[in-house]
Scaffold this motif. Structure first.
Motif, mmCIF file in Angstrom:
data_model
loop_
_atom_site.group_PDB
_atom_site.id
_atom_site.type_symbol
_atom_site.label_atom_id
_atom_site.label_comp_id
_atom_site.label_asym_id
_atom_site.label_seq_id
_atom_site.Cartn_x
_atom_site.Cartn_y
_atom_site.Cartn_z
ATOM 1 N N TYR A 25 0.840 -1.194 0.000
ATOM 2 C CA TYR A 25 0.000 0.000 0.000
ATOM 3 C C TYR A 25 0.873 1.239 0.000
ATOM 4 O O TYR A 25 2.047 1.210 0.381
ATOM 5 C CB TYR A 25 -0.926 0.028 1.229
ATOM 6 N N SER A 26 0.267 2.347 -0.445
ATOM 7 C CA SER A 26 0.907 3.659 -0.345
ATOM 8 C C SER A 26 -0.189 4.687 -0.095
ATOM 9 O O SER A 26 -1.329 4.524 -0.549
ATOM 10 C CB SER A 26 1.682 4.025 -1.615
ATOM 11 N N VAL A 27 0.158 5.737 0.653
ATOM 12 C CA VAL A 27 -0.806 6.777 1.012
ATOM 13 C C VAL A 27 -0.246 8.129 0.618
ATOM 14 O O VAL A 27 0.912 8.446 0.917
ATOM 15 C CB VAL A 27 -1.116 6.762 2.526
ATOM 16 N N ASN A 28 -1.078 8.913 -0.053
ATOM 17 C CA ASN A 28 -0.711 10.282 -0.404
ATOM 18 C C ASN A 28 -1.654 11.221 0.337
ATOM 19 O O ASN A 28 -2.863 11.230 0.075
ATOM 20 C CB ASN A 28 -0.814 10.496 -1.920
ATOM 21 N N ARG A 29 -1.116 11.961 1.295
ATOM 22 C CA ARG A 29 -1.945 12.853 2.108
ATOM 23 C C ARG A 29 -2.055 14.213 1.415
ATOM 24 O O ARG A 29 -1.044 14.845 1.100
ATOM 25 C CB ARG A 29 -1.354 13.008 3.500
ATOM 26 N N VAL A 68 -7.242 6.805 6.244
ATOM 27 C CA VAL A 68 -6.940 5.615 5.460
ATOM 28 C C VAL A 68 -8.105 4.630 5.479
ATOM 29 O O VAL A 68 -8.429 4.014 4.457
ATOM 30 C CB VAL A 68 -5.654 4.950 5.997
ATOM 31 N N ILE A 69 -8.760 4.463 6.628
ATOM 32 C CA ILE A 69 -9.846 3.488 6.709
ATOM 33 C C ILE A 69 -10.992 3.874 5.784
ATOM 34 O O ILE A 69 -11.528 3.037 5.043
ATOM 35 C CB ILE A 69 -10.331 3.358 8.168
ATOM 36 N N GLU A 70 -11.385 5.143 5.802
ATOM 37 C CA GLU A 70 -12.460 5.578 4.913
ATOM 38 C C GLU A 70 -12.051 5.435 3.453
ATOM 39 O O GLU A 70 -12.854 5.034 2.603
ATOM 40 C CB GLU A 70 -12.829 7.037 5.224
ATOM 41 N N ALA A 71 -10.785 5.757 3.137
ATOM 42 C CA ALA A 71 -10.304 5.605 1.770
ATOM 43 C C ALA A 71 -10.373 4.139 1.338
ATOM 44 O O ALA A 71 -10.759 3.821 0.203
ATOM 45 C CB ALA A 71 -8.879 6.137 1.658
ATOM 46 N N GLU A 111 -6.914 -16.543 -5.960
ATOM 47 C CA GLU A 111 -6.248 -17.218 -7.073
ATOM 48 C C GLU A 111 -4.870 -16.626 -7.346
ATOM 49 O O GLU A 111 -4.282 -16.824 -8.407
ATOM 50 C CB GLU A 111 -7.123 -17.132 -8.323
ATOM 51 N N ASP A 112 -4.356 -15.856 -6.377
ATOM 52 C CA ASP A 112 -3.036 -15.225 -6.457
ATOM 53 C C ASP A 112 -2.928 -14.186 -7.563
ATOM 54 O O ASP A 112 -1.817 -13.815 -7.973
ATOM 55 C CB ASP A 112 -1.930 -16.275 -6.632
ATOM 56 N N ALA A 113 -4.061 -13.709 -8.049
ATOM 57 C CA ALA A 113 -4.036 -12.626 -9.047
ATOM 58 C C ALA A 113 -3.994 -11.287 -8.321
ATOM 59 O O ALA A 113 -4.658 -11.095 -7.284
ATOM 60 C CB ALA A 113 -5.267 -12.705 -9.937
ATOM 61 N N GLU A 114 -3.207 -10.364 -8.864
ATOM 62 C CA GLU A 114 -3.074 -9.059 -8.226
ATOM 63 C C GLU A 114 -4.089 -8.067 -8.790
ATOM 64 O O GLU A 114 -4.385 -8.073 -9.986
ATOM 65 C CB GLU A 114 -1.658 -8.508 -8.398
ATOM 66 N N GLN A 115 -4.614 -7.226 -7.902
ATOM 67 C CA GLN A 115 -5.533 -6.164 -8.286
ATOM 68 C C GLN A 115 -5.027 -4.858 -7.689
ATOM 69 O O GLN A 115 -4.460 -4.849 -6.594
ATOM 70 C CB GLN A 115 -6.947 -6.442 -7.770
ATOM 71 N N GLN A 116 -5.231 -3.778 -8.419
ATOM 72 C CA GLN A 116 -4.849 -2.454 -7.932
ATOM 73 C C GLN A 116 -6.114 -1.692 -7.562
ATOM 74 O O GLN A 116 -6.982 -1.480 -8.410
ATOM 75 C CB GLN A 116 -4.057 -1.689 -9.007
ATOM 76 N N TRP A 117 -6.217 -1.319 -6.297
ATOM 77 C CA TRP A 117 -7.380 -0.579 -5.816
ATOM 78 C C TRP A 117 -6.952 0.833 -5.399
ATOM 79 O O TRP A 117 -5.864 1.012 -4.829
ATOM 80 C CB TRP A 117 -8.022 -1.255 -4.605
ATOM 81 N N ALA A 149 -7.381 17.542 0.550
ATOM 82 C CA ALA A 149 -8.720 16.982 0.353
ATOM 83 C C ALA A 149 -8.923 15.690 1.126
ATOM 84 O O ALA A 149 -10.035 15.213 1.261
ATOM 85 C CB ALA A 149 -8.964 16.736 -1.140
ATOM 86 N N GLY A 150 -7.832 15.092 1.650
ATOM 87 C CA GLY A 150 -7.939 13.841 2.387
ATOM 88 C C GLY A 150 -6.804 12.908 2.027
ATOM 89 O O GLY A 150 -5.784 13.307 1.453
ATOM 90 N N ASP A 151 -6.985 11.635 2.354
ATOM 91 C CA ASP A 151 -5.965 10.625 2.071
ATOM 92 C C ASP A 151 -6.317 9.873 0.791
ATOM 93 O O ASP A 151 -7.455 9.407 0.622
ATOM 94 C CB ASP A 151 -5.871 9.624 3.225
ATOM 95 N N ALA A 152 -5.331 9.781 -0.114
ATOM 96 C CA ALA A 152 -5.479 8.982 -1.332
ATOM 97 C C ALA A 152 -4.713 7.681 -1.127
ATOM 98 O O ALA A 152 -3.498 7.693 -0.943
ATOM 99 C CB ALA A 152 -4.950 9.747 -2.542
ATOM 100 N N LEU A 153 -5.435 6.556 -1.135
ATOM 101 C CA LEU A 153 -4.848 5.256 -0.840
ATOM 102 C C LEU A 153 -4.738 4.417 -2.109
ATOM 103 O O LEU A 153 -5.691 4.302 -2.881
ATOM 104 C CB LEU A 153 -5.714 4.524 0.192
ATOM 105 N N ASN A 154 -3.553 3.834 -2.319
ATOM 106 C CA ASN A 154 -3.333 2.868 -3.389
ATOM 107 C C ASN A 154 -2.918 1.549 -2.736
ATOM 108 O O ASN A 154 -1.957 1.510 -1.958
ATOM 109 C CB ASN A 154 -2.229 3.334 -4.335
ATOM 110 N N VAL A 155 -3.646 0.481 -3.038
ATOM 111 C CA VAL A 155 -3.327 -0.817 -2.453
ATOM 112 C C VAL A 155 -3.210 -1.868 -3.551
ATOM 113 O O VAL A 155 -3.960 -1.852 -4.532
ATOM 114 C CB VAL A 155 -4.392 -1.263 -1.418
#
Length: 552
Positions: free
Chosen positions: A446-450, A478-481, A465-471, A453-459
């Motif tokens: 994960y990475s967080v950009n503060r 961070v929790i709300e993001a 199935e061991d496939a990766e997804q970018q959210w 406007a708030g926190d922008a979260l990339n996870v």
């Protein structure tokens, strides 16, 4: 005289009113409400609210249905001024909501107040000065005439400035601050002087707000003061009588209720009673008191957990588990006889019949609570025993709400196995239920950009199935993001009800553990996660909640 000696205090002088009528009155409808969380409540905080917290509190008050909201003291505080401008310039005020601002009866402050309100469609200007004998003689060194002159000049200035902004619908409010310690006849005299300046009509009423700035008497004496005031104020049909009670004696709600019985039309207060010293009048408690008597409070309180969460986040003050109506434990029975009575009453309670259940003055479901937390088969010692083992043997300091969830799972397992649960047994059950090694979605990175406007979260998420997804998601924290990211990518809406966290160990090698309770698809689920840092622990705990919801 010792350091604790009652003889240095004088009893409050009672009101002589042999013809009092209010004891025979009943409250049959809700008063007008004014929420002062953003002014009086905010002034009482060790750390005043940030802009983001003010915006969150504002949104909650509007959602709950408050039509009058005091937003601050813009002439005395730049943050209050800026917040007022944000509300107006960003069109944040609904058409049926009126903002209220406070100002002392001083010309330069009144001018600054109108600057802050420039462009508002409607607003209440609330002006005040102190009137009690103590304030008159020891603080302001003024006689009664001097105090009346301050009030009259302040009222005149408020009126003059309003005429410079004819496009705004102005309403005026005056408070004889420290009314509870002021002679009633003098309070009437000074308020009549203000009435003479503002010249209200039945179509354009003014507000006279009577504060128990310091609660110095029993609630019945305050009610006597209110009734006498209502009987003697001129143009009563053109005046809205408001009360603003404080909680020095722990009776702010009672004083406000008796004041309404005595003739008050309007009540000011704060959510959960936050305020200076021991607090303001608790709007939630008084509104729920009415609700429990079959009276519509005209406030939407059905999402109690959200109210508690937002108020706690904005004020940084935890809600006591025994807080009236909305505390975590107020509908929980630990006594076996109480549990038995509740179960028997619930068994015969008909859906459309008047509520009549032992030990439960209202149906907890009305506030979004479920019966699982009301009727529990584990004892207090059982819950405490599980918490003690997890703390002593595994370093987990379970918050009380998590103790309840954990003890129910442990007791269910103990009944199934028909054996005593050892420390190892308890830990394995907790790990399997709340800390699974593999989940539907697992955190890889994960990475967080503060930003402002708030926190922008990339996870980066790895599925089963061991496939990766970018959210990606954004939010106030961070929790709300993360919750927003989950909804965008899975369609599952998550409402976080409780969260707690703490470190395990000391120094640079310390790990973090997070506890989350969330509502997903109508069910409450919990997750625990231990990780190298707080953020990853919180993220993983939310993913555990999602996993448990999908598995149920």
């Amino acid at each position: 005289m010792t350091s604790f000696d009652h003889r240095k205090y004088r009893p409050f002088t009672p009101i002589h009113n042999p013809n009092r009528r209010w004891p025979n009155n009943r409250i049959e409808s809700a008063p007008q409400w004014c929420a002062v969380d953003l002014r009086d409540g905010n002034q009482a905080l060790i750390e005043p609210m940030t802009v983001t917290q003010k915006q969150k509190m504002w949104a909650l008050l509007v959602k709950l249905g408050f039509k009058e909201i005091e937003i601050g003291f813009p002439a005395a505080s730049q943050p209050d001024y800026d917040f007022c401008r944000w509300l107006i310039e960003e069109n944040q005020i609904p058409s049926d909501v009126t903002i209220q601002v406070l100002v002392q009866a001083r010309e330069e402050l009144i001018e600054r107040t109108y600057e802050a309100l420039c462009g508002a469609e409607r607003a209440i200007v609330h002006v005040y000065n102190s009137t009690s004998p103590t304030q008159r003689t020891k603080v302001f060194n003024q006689n009664k005439a001097g105090i009346i002159d301050i009030a009259r000049k302040g009222a005149q200035k408020v009126l003059e400035e309003s005429r410079k902004h004819p496009n705004t619908q102005w309403r005026f409010q005056y408070s004889p601050e420290s009314f509870s310690g002021t002679e009633v006849d003098f309070a009437v005299e000074i308020c009549n002087a203000v009435v003479d300046v503002w010249k209200p009509t039945q179509d354009h009423k003014i507000i006279l707000n009577l504060p128990a700035t310091v609660e110095s008497s029993t609630p019945n004496v305050f009610a006597d003061q209110i009734e006498l005031f209502c009987d003697h104020i001129q143009q009563r049909d053109s005046v809205i009588i408001s009360v603003h009670t404080h909680n020095d004696r722990g009776c702010a709600v009672a004083a406000a209720e008796l004041a309404v019985m005595a003739g008050a039309d309007r009540v000011e207060g704060t959510l959960m009673g936050n305020g200076e010293r021991t607090g303001n009048m608790d709007l939630v408690t008084m509104a729920m008191n009415l609700y429990s008597q079959g009276i519509d409070p005209n406030i939407h309180l059905q999402h109690a957990d959200e109210i508690v969460r937002v108020v706690s986040e904005c004020t940084q003050i935890a809600t006591h588990p025994r807080h009236p109506w909305v505390g975590e434990l107020v509908y929980t029975a630990f006594s076996g006889s109480h549990q038995d009575a509740i179960r028997k009453c619930m068994a015969v309670q008909k859906e459309n019949s008047p509520w009549d259940v032992a030990y439960l003055p209202i149906d907890p479901k009305d506030l979004g609570r479920d019966y699982q937390s009301v009727i529990r088969v584990n004892s207090q010692s059982g819950k405490g025993g599980v918490a003690y083992i997890l703390e002593q043997d595994y370093g987990l300091h379970l918050p009380r709400w998590m103790q309840i969830e954990a003890s129910q799972v442990i007791q269910s397992q103990a009944e199934t196995l028909s054996k005593e649960m050892s420390s190892t047994d308890i830990w394995e059950v907790i790990r399997k239920q709340f800390m699974p090694d593999t989940k539907h979605f697992n955190l890889s990175h994960y990475s967080v950009n503060r930003t402002q406007a708030g926190d922008a979260l990339n996870v980066t998420i790895q599925d089963q199935e061991d496939a990766e997804q970018q959210w990606q998601g954004t939010g106030d924290g961070v929790i709300e993001a993360l919750c927003n990211a989950i909804e965008q990518n899975t369609g599952h809406s998550i409402q976080v009800i409780h969260y707690d966290q703490h470190a395990i160990g000391e120094g640079s090698n310390a790990n973090a553990v997070a506890f989350i309770q969330a509502k997903i698809a109508g069910q409450r689920v919990c997750g625990i996660s231990k990780s190298r840092d707080t953020l990853s622990a919180n993220i993983d705990a939310v993913l555990v909640c999602l996993h448990n919801a999908l598995d149920n």
